[in-house]
Write an enzyme that holds these catalytic residues in place. Sequence first.
Site, mmCIF file in Angstrom:
data_model
loop_
_atom_site.group_PDB
_atom_site.id
_atom_site.type_symbol
_atom_site.label_atom_id
_atom_site.label_comp_id
_atom_site.label_asym_id
_atom_site.label_seq_id
_atom_site.Cartn_x
_atom_site.Cartn_y
_atom_site.Cartn_z
ATOM 1 N N LYS A 104 44.365 43.206 35.826
ATOM 2 C CA LYS A 104 42.964 42.979 36.149
ATOM 3 C C LYS A 104 42.135 42.891 34.865
ATOM 4 O O LYS A 104 42.212 43.768 34.005
ATOM 5 C CB LYS A 104 42.429 44.120 37.013
ATOM 6 C CG LYS A 104 43.101 44.254 38.375
ATOM 7 C CD LYS A 104 42.661 43.170 39.332
ATOM 8 C CE LYS A 104 43.242 43.395 40.719
ATOM 9 N NZ LYS A 104 42.816 42.344 41.671
ATOM 10 N N ASP A 116 43.996 38.476 36.377
ATOM 11 C CA ASP A 116 43.160 38.357 37.571
ATOM 12 C C ASP A 116 41.755 38.840 37.251
ATOM 13 O O ASP A 116 41.523 40.028 37.035
ATOM 14 C CB ASP A 116 43.761 39.180 38.711
ATOM 15 C CG ASP A 116 43.000 38.993 40.022
ATOM 16 O OD1 ASP A 116 42.092 38.141 40.065
ATOM 17 O OD2 ASP A 116 43.323 39.699 40.992
ATOM 18 N N GLU A 134 43.816 33.956 37.289
ATOM 19 C CA GLU A 134 43.446 33.983 38.708
ATOM 20 C C GLU A 134 41.941 34.169 38.879
ATOM 21 O O GLU A 134 41.357 35.111 38.347
ATOM 22 C CB GLU A 134 44.210 35.133 39.380
ATOM 23 C CG GLU A 134 44.107 35.192 40.883
ATOM 24 C CD GLU A 134 45.060 36.228 41.456
ATOM 25 O OE1 GLU A 134 44.711 36.841 42.480
ATOM 26 O OE2 GLU A 134 46.151 36.436 40.886
ATOM 27 N N ASP A 178 41.770 32.524 44.250
ATOM 28 C CA ASP A 178 42.026 33.729 45.038
ATOM 29 C C ASP A 178 40.875 33.975 46.008
ATOM 30 O O ASP A 178 40.963 33.635 47.187
ATOM 31 C CB ASP A 178 42.219 34.923 44.091
ATOM 32 C CG ASP A 178 42.754 36.156 44.803
ATOM 33 O OD1 ASP A 178 43.128 36.039 45.985
ATOM 34 O OD2 ASP A 178 42.811 37.236 44.190
ATOM 35 N N LYS A 187 46.487 35.821 50.668
ATOM 36 C CA LYS A 187 46.673 37.177 51.168
ATOM 37 C C LYS A 187 46.764 37.088 52.691
ATOM 38 O O LYS A 187 45.739 37.059 53.378
ATOM 39 C CB LYS A 187 45.509 38.061 50.738
ATOM 40 C CG LYS A 187 45.446 38.284 49.218
ATOM 41 C CD LYS A 187 44.195 39.031 48.827
ATOM 42 C CE LYS A 187 44.265 39.543 47.398
ATOM 43 N NZ LYS A 187 44.512 38.490 46.401
#
Length: 345
Positions: free
Chosen positions: A159, A193, A227, A252, A276
């Site tokens: 992240k 991400d 991402e 995403d 997801k």
Amino acid sequence: MLYQFEFRTYQRKFKRPLQTSHGIWDIRSGIILRLVGENNQIGWGEIAPLSWFGSESFEQALDFCKSLATNISEETIFSISAELPACQFGFESALSNEQNSPPPAPPCQGGEKSENLTYLSQKGEKMQNRFSGLLPAGETALQALQVLWLEGYRTFKWKIGVAAIKEELKIFQQLIQAMHNLCDREKAFLRLDANGGLSYSQAKTWLQACDKVKATPDFSADIEFLEQPLPVTQFQEMVELNAIYATPIALDESAANLDRIQECYSQGWRGIFVIKPAICGSPSQLRKFCQTHNIDAVFSSVFETQIGRQAALNLATQLSLNKRALGFGTDCWFDDNHSILDFRF
């Protein structure tokens, strides 16, 4: 056919809060569903919403479950509104479990283990699939990398957009060097991400840094993709960046549910989609779209329990057209004891 319907709520506390550009997340709340058919077979499902990501809220999902009768039909399940994508996934998964396959482990089994990175395809053969391990934000990623490497992970997700960019770029260089040092005749991959938390200039800075890594001769660590660098509202800017730099961009938040995926595709996106399943919506409609358009999809977790995880992996088995690692290396973020998920249906 009518199904007896029951549900229970749960809460799982993260070992350490998950930091993203959206904020800090410390408790995962969700709902476990049970459908009992006229043949007395049991189907398990899970509703695991992420309202800040684009799904309904936990409260909206709970209100919907409370509004249903104790006996529901297939027509009721397949007419759930697209405004409740996590509910669509949970109920259709439970129905599919009841009709087509043995149910996953019952809720009382608690947390999952991550040492077995294989699962069965619907054809029954054993398939070795790489999972991506999720690294914590900041410097602690360096220690977590060592642990996950020993567990067998070779693709990692980190992240960014959480701290100052100068600080994160310094850690980034340390992280990829550590990955390179760990490699022995094999390649390691890093996914960055940003959760839509970068500015346009910051995204360019990150992509330039990633391209330098990709261009380094004989370097064993590679950047797989960046991402969701920009907010959902800056779709065209991400299209532009994706065409300029060697490091791919993956959507995403922009692809949080099936409606958004279809919208991005209709606007010309042919890059990577991070899907997801637990918040994407109807599994049957997602399956139809992916099989029709052959999109480049990376399937990922929303920190669901083993019940939602198994349903999501079933979809990934059918729809993954490439060799990209699946984003389900999340087990180490929880430390459940069995009583936490013992629902006593």
